[in-house]
Design a protein around this motif. Structure first.
Motif, short mmCIF file in Angstrom:
data_model
loop_
_atom_site.label_atom_id
_atom_site.label_comp_id
_atom_site.label_asym_id
_atom_site.label_seq_id
_atom_site.Cartn_x
_atom_site.Cartn_y
_atom_site.Cartn_z
N ASN A 312 94.59 79.09 -17.79
CA ASN A 312 93.69 78.80 -18.79
C ASN A 312 94.37 77.49 -19.28
O ASN A 312 93.41 76.65 -19.96
CB ASN A 312 93.49 78.89 -20.56
CG ASN A 312 92.23 80.50 -19.81
OD1 ASN A 312 91.92 80.70 -18.89
ND2 ASN A 312 92.52 80.86 -20.85
N GLY A 313 94.20 76.56 -18.05
CA GLY A 313 94.55 74.56 -18.04
C GLY A 313 96.10 74.69 -18.26
O GLY A 313 97.00 73.52 -18.20
N ARG A 314 97.21 75.47 -18.92
CA ARG A 314 98.24 75.63 -19.69
C ARG A 314 98.97 74.96 -18.46
O ARG A 314 99.15 76.20 -17.16
CB ARG A 314 98.76 75.61 -20.26
CG ARG A 314 99.45 75.96 -21.06
CD ARG A 314 100.49 76.89 -22.02
NE ARG A 314 100.08 78.23 -22.09
CZ ARG A 314 99.79 79.43 -23.03
NH1 ARG A 314 100.25 79.49 -23.84
NH2 ARG A 314 100.63 80.23 -22.77
N THR A 315 99.80 74.21 -17.94
CA THR A 315 100.83 74.03 -16.46
C THR A 315 102.00 74.73 -17.00
O THR A 315 102.83 74.54 -18.94
CB THR A 315 100.86 72.54 -16.54
OG1 THR A 315 101.97 71.62 -17.65
CG2 THR A 315 99.34 71.91 -16.27
N LEU A 316 103.03 74.39 -16.21
CA LEU A 316 104.27 74.99 -16.64
C LEU A 316 105.07 74.03 -17.51
O LEU A 316 105.88 74.42 -18.03
CB LEU A 316 104.74 74.49 -14.88
CG LEU A 316 106.04 75.53 -14.62
CD1 LEU A 316 107.12 77.21 -15.55
CD2 LEU A 316 107.23 75.16 -13.88
N ALA A 317 104.58 72.82 -16.58
CA ALA A 317 105.28 71.84 -17.77
C ALA A 317 104.99 72.00 -19.68
O ALA A 317 106.08 72.00 -20.00
CB ALA A 317 105.33 70.48 -17.57
N GLU A 318 104.44 72.84 -19.72
CA GLU A 318 103.01 72.48 -20.80
C GLU A 318 103.78 73.88 -21.31
O GLU A 318 104.38 73.65 -22.37
CB GLU A 318 101.75 73.01 -21.05
CG GLU A 318 101.31 71.20 -21.00
CD GLU A 318 99.27 71.29 -21.10
OE1 GLU A 318 99.35 69.87 -20.81
OE2 GLU A 318 99.25 72.06 -19.86
N LEU A 319 103.86 74.89 -20.76
CA LEU A 319 105.11 76.23 -21.00
C LEU A 319 105.99 76.16 -21.46
O LEU A 319 106.57 75.96 -22.56
CB LEU A 319 104.62 77.23 -20.14
CG LEU A 319 104.89 78.56 -20.45
CD1 LEU A 319 104.33 78.81 -21.71
CD2 LEU A 319 104.69 79.48 -19.10
N SER A 320 106.90 75.27 -20.82
CA SER A 320 108.05 75.05 -21.09
C SER A 320 108.44 74.28 -22.75
O SER A 320 109.35 75.00 -23.00
CB SER A 320 108.67 74.90 -19.67
OG SER A 320 108.70 75.22 -18.62
N ALA A 321 107.44 73.01 -22.74
CA ALA A 321 107.38 72.71 -23.52
C ALA A 321 107.37 72.93 -25.01
O ALA A 321 107.85 73.21 -26.17
CB ALA A 321 106.76 71.33 -23.64
N LEU A 322 106.36 73.85 -24.86
CA LEU A 322 106.18 75.36 -25.43
C LEU A 322 106.72 75.77 -25.93
O LEU A 322 108.08 76.27 -27.66
CB LEU A 322 104.55 75.93 -25.52
CG LEU A 322 103.95 77.11 -26.60
CD1 LEU A 322 103.93 76.16 -27.51
CD2 LEU A 322 103.32 77.37 -25.66
N LYS A 385 103.55 85.25 -15.24
CA LYS A 385 101.72 84.02 -14.21
C LYS A 385 101.37 83.24 -14.31
O LYS A 385 100.80 82.64 -13.58
CB LYS A 385 102.79 85.50 -13.24
CG LYS A 385 101.68 84.93 -12.08
CD LYS A 385 102.41 85.06 -11.05
CE LYS A 385 101.96 84.88 -9.34
NZ LYS A 385 102.91 84.28 -8.55
N GLY A 386 100.54 84.18 -15.46
CA GLY A 386 99.35 83.23 -15.80
C GLY A 386 98.19 83.44 -14.87
O GLY A 386 98.17 84.52 -14.11
N ASN A 387 97.00 83.17 -15.24
CA ASN A 387 95.76 83.74 -14.78
C ASN A 387 95.63 82.79 -13.58
O ASN A 387 94.53 83.46 -13.25
CB ASN A 387 94.64 83.74 -16.20
CG ASN A 387 94.32 83.14 -16.33
OD1 ASN A 387 94.29 81.56 -16.36
ND2 ASN A 387 93.21 82.64 -17.87
N GLY A 388 96.25 81.81 -13.68
CA GLY A 388 96.25 81.21 -12.64
C GLY A 388 94.70 79.71 -12.49
O GLY A 388 94.27 79.36 -11.56
N LYS A 389 94.53 80.08 -13.97
CA LYS A 389 92.39 79.36 -14.06
C LYS A 389 92.52 78.02 -14.64
O LYS A 389 93.71 77.50 -15.51
CB LYS A 389 92.02 80.13 -14.80
CG LYS A 389 91.84 81.40 -14.23
CD LYS A 389 91.15 80.83 -12.53
CE LYS A 389 90.97 82.55 -12.57
NZ LYS A 389 90.67 83.36 -11.21
N LYS A 390 92.63 77.34 -14.04
CA LYS A 390 92.71 75.36 -14.90
C LYS A 390 92.17 75.19 -15.87
O LYS A 390 91.38 74.28 -16.36
CB LYS A 390 91.91 73.93 -12.99
CG LYS A 390 93.42 74.84 -12.11
CD LYS A 390 92.61 73.39 -11.13
CE LYS A 390 93.67 73.79 -9.78
NZ LYS A 390 93.08 73.02 -8.84
N LEU A 391 91.02 75.82 -16.52
CA LEU A 391 90.32 75.84 -17.56
C LEU A 391 89.83 76.92 -17.89
O LEU A 391 89.70 78.15 -17.18
CB LEU A 391 89.47 74.82 -17.52
CG LEU A 391 88.41 74.97 -16.11
CD1 LEU A 391 87.30 76.39 -17.10
CD2 LEU A 391 87.43 73.69 -16.07
#
Length: 640
Positions: A312-322, A385-391
């Motif tokens: 849902n728009g969260r990137t790998l960098a954002e997840l790692s920072a979280l 893995k994420g849902n692969g969606k950008k938003l």
């Protein structure tokens, strides 16, 4: 005179002690000499698959008298209590009120049939379903007025037969989980049950979507379905009143004719369900990195995030920072809860990407945040893995209520939706238009309803795109009100009955970073046939004609309290507060997130009008949600 011998004195002392122990000696409180009854201890687990940590457990007996309460373990969901009486009227009815891993409020029930020194009662969606079938109605109002429902509580004696009936409905899942002896499976009081994925009964609960609803004809029903289907449809419908009647006919009655759906059993997910037994290992591995104080770079390089495609728009960098922020605070993952399937296309016998949620807690066990994402299986491990969606794109059933500053029903509905009754219903359409940094992602989009009509949306400087009155518009002015995102059947002729049913499919079309995309989303729950009562919508304590909400109070820092509403609606949670100050052509929007239950207060900072601006109106919006994802919204219009 001779003194008594030592032996004689000992015998006299023993006789006296015996009289005291037996209540003898002629005292007014003496009884017939029976041994006092032992304390009765009740224990179990409150869980929806994942534990209901911190859930409040309450117990009433068959006469409706309160006989005990406890608070479940903040992480494991286990509880233990001693009944306040040694001779309760049986059977017992239990209730657990808590919050699941996704922040959704849950109210579950269980029962104990026979009094014993040690008793076990599980509080899960399956035990709740069994109690509902035995009572022939939703257990919540029965429990709320237990003393007035003593005659109905007697029917809890059929809960065991109801549980056996449920096992015939979920037989596919029992087979997939290799539970070969269904007769030995105790859905009400298995002393060996634990809310961990390695427990087969826990996975059985995780794999099912179970809810109690009242249909458009006013019939109370139990709904069951396979949670691992992409659109979360209802598969089996059971009429509660019919089930109760059938269960009462004989000791071994099976109310199969209470099923009103074509399907008589839920479908399965043989490809993925047995593999979920190792899901808890991912949480443990993430917590190990957190305990080591891992940095964002360490998380990004971890095998747990290999191949992460965004969520849902969260990137790998954002997840790692979280995750690194969790490590800095030593906040750790609770157990994952299965929320559904993230796939766009149905997969035979399973799901490639599994949606999950988890509570994040501090060292005291208190929930401080909620985490959600999607996982995939790279044997033998589950990985993020994420849902692969950008938003993000979602649809929610919603009802709203407009109130004046005094708490009286409002007749002026401008800024909500008009024309419409008050309160009223609609579908909230949430398509993300802005990232977490406030940068615009989209300037416009369209969403096609199940009926084939398309709704134009435009960027309005908010997280969600606003519904636009002009087709093709690339900008809109946000009002801050529910009308920015609300589709309402009473005011939009394009929205029909089929568009408000559970699993109704909506299709979003937009261009993101130069690439045209389409997204599916399904309505999470059916729009109610009638508007929920005004008392169900969130309300503040202390608001009255003599103590109205005012702009002056907002400017000095308003203290909000909704304890009375929360107590009367344990299946709802206040999830958001919005304060609006309206000017000519613009609006100031301030959003706040209340602390997780049991907190029921929030202090707003001082909110004043912008310098040089003349306020036209002040509003306070309260948003609540239930366990199915439905929202209930209240708007207060403050005194200027």
């Amino acid at each position: 005179m001779r003194l008594p011998s030592i032996a004689a004195r000992s015998l006299s002392l023993m006789a006296a002690l015996c009289l005291l122990a037996c209540g003898g000696g002629g005292g007014a409180d003496g009884d017939s000499g029976t041994t006092p009854a032992a304390d009765l201890v009740l224990s179990g687990v409150a869980a929806v698959g994942a534990p209901l940590g911190g859930a409040r457990i309450s117990v009433v007996d068959a006469k409706g008298a309160s006989v005990g309460s406890a608070v479940a373990h903040p992480v494991e969901g286990t509880y233990r209590l001693t009944l306040s009486t040694q001779s309760p009227a049986m059977p017992l009815l239990l209730q657990a009120r808590g919050m699941d891993a996704a922040g959704q409020p849950q109210v579950l029930h269980g029962t104990v049939q026979t009094a014993a020194a040690t008793m076990t009662a599980q509080l899960t969606p399956l035990s709740d379903a069994a109690v509902a079938l035995a009572l022939g109605t939703d257990p919540r109002p029965v429990f709320a007025k237990a003393a007035d429902n003593a005659a109905l509580l007697a029917s809890l004696g059929k809960a065991g037969a109801a549980a056996d009936f449920l096992k015939t409905i979920v037989k596919t899942q029992l087979t997939e989980l290799k539970i070969s002896d269904a007769a030995a499976l105790n859905l009400l009081g298995d002393a060996g049950f634990a809310a961990v994925k390695s427990n087969s009964q826990d996975l059985l609960i995780e794999s099912l979507r179970i809810s109690l609803v009242t249909n458009s004809k006013g019939v109370e029903q139990l709904q069951l379905g396979n949670k691992l289907l992409i659109n979360q449809p209802v598969e089996v419908l059971v009429d509660l009143a019919t089930a109760k009647t059938e269960l009462a006919k004989s000791a071994d009655a099976a109310p199969a004719n209470a099923i009103s759906s074509t399907l008589k059993a839920t479908t399965g997910a043989a490809k993925v369900l047995p593999e979920l037994a190792t899901l808890d290992e991912l949480g443990a591995a993430l917590n190990k990195l957190i305990a080591q104080g891992a940095s964002a770079a360490t998380f990004a390089a971890s095998e747990l995030l290999v191949g992460y495609e965004g969520h849902n728009g969260r990137t790998l960098a954002e997840l790692s920072a979280l995750l690194a922020s969790y490590a800095q605070k030593n906040w750790q993952f609770g157990r994952f809860q299965l929320m559904g399937c993230a796939d766009d296309v149905a997969v035979t016998a399973g799901c490639n990407r599994v949606l999950v949620a988890a509570p994040i807690s501090d060292s005291s066990g208190s929930t401080v945040a909620l985490f959600s994402d999607a996982l995939s299986l790279t044997k033998p491990k589950w990985l993020l893995k994420g849902n692969g969606k950008k938003l993000e794109f979602s649809l929610l059933p919603v009802s709203w209520l407009g109130l004046e500053a005094s708490g009286a029903l409002s007749s002026a509905l401008s800024g909500v939706v008009a024309p419409a009754s008050n309160p009223s219903l609609g579908v909230q359409l949430l398509l993300q238009g802005q990232d977490s940094a406030g940068t615009a992602l989209l300037d416009k989009a369209t969403v096609q309803t199940p009926g084939g009509f398309s709704i134009p949306l435009a960027y309005c400087g908010q997280r969600w795109l606003c519904i636009s009155a002009a087709a093709g518009a690339t900008s809109a002015v946000a009002s801050g009100a529910l009308s920015d995102t609300l589709l309402q059947p009473t005011s939009l002729g394009w929205l029909g009955g089929a568009d408000t049913l559970r699993a109704a499919r909506y299709l979003a079309s937009y261009t993101l970073a130069g690439t045209a995309e389409t997204r599916n989303s399904w309505l999470r729950a059916e729009l109610p046939a009638s508007v929920p009562a005004a008392a169900r919508h969130p309300a503040l304590d202390g608001v009255s004609a003599s103590a109205p909400l005012s702009a002056a109070a907002l400017a000095s820092g308003l203290a909000l309290n909704w304890s009375s509403w929360a107590s009367a609606n344990p299946d709802l949670r206040l999830s958001g507060v919005r304060a609006l100050i309206r000017y000519s052509g613009s609006v100031t929007i301030s959003d706040f997130t209340p602390a997780f239950p049991p907190a029921s207060t929030l202090s707003l900072p001082a909110l004043s009008a912008q310098a040089g601006q003349t306020p036209l109106a002040y509003e306070l919006w309260l948003t609540a949600q239930d366990g199915a994802g439905r929202r209930l919204v209240t708007r207060y219009t403050l005194q200027p």
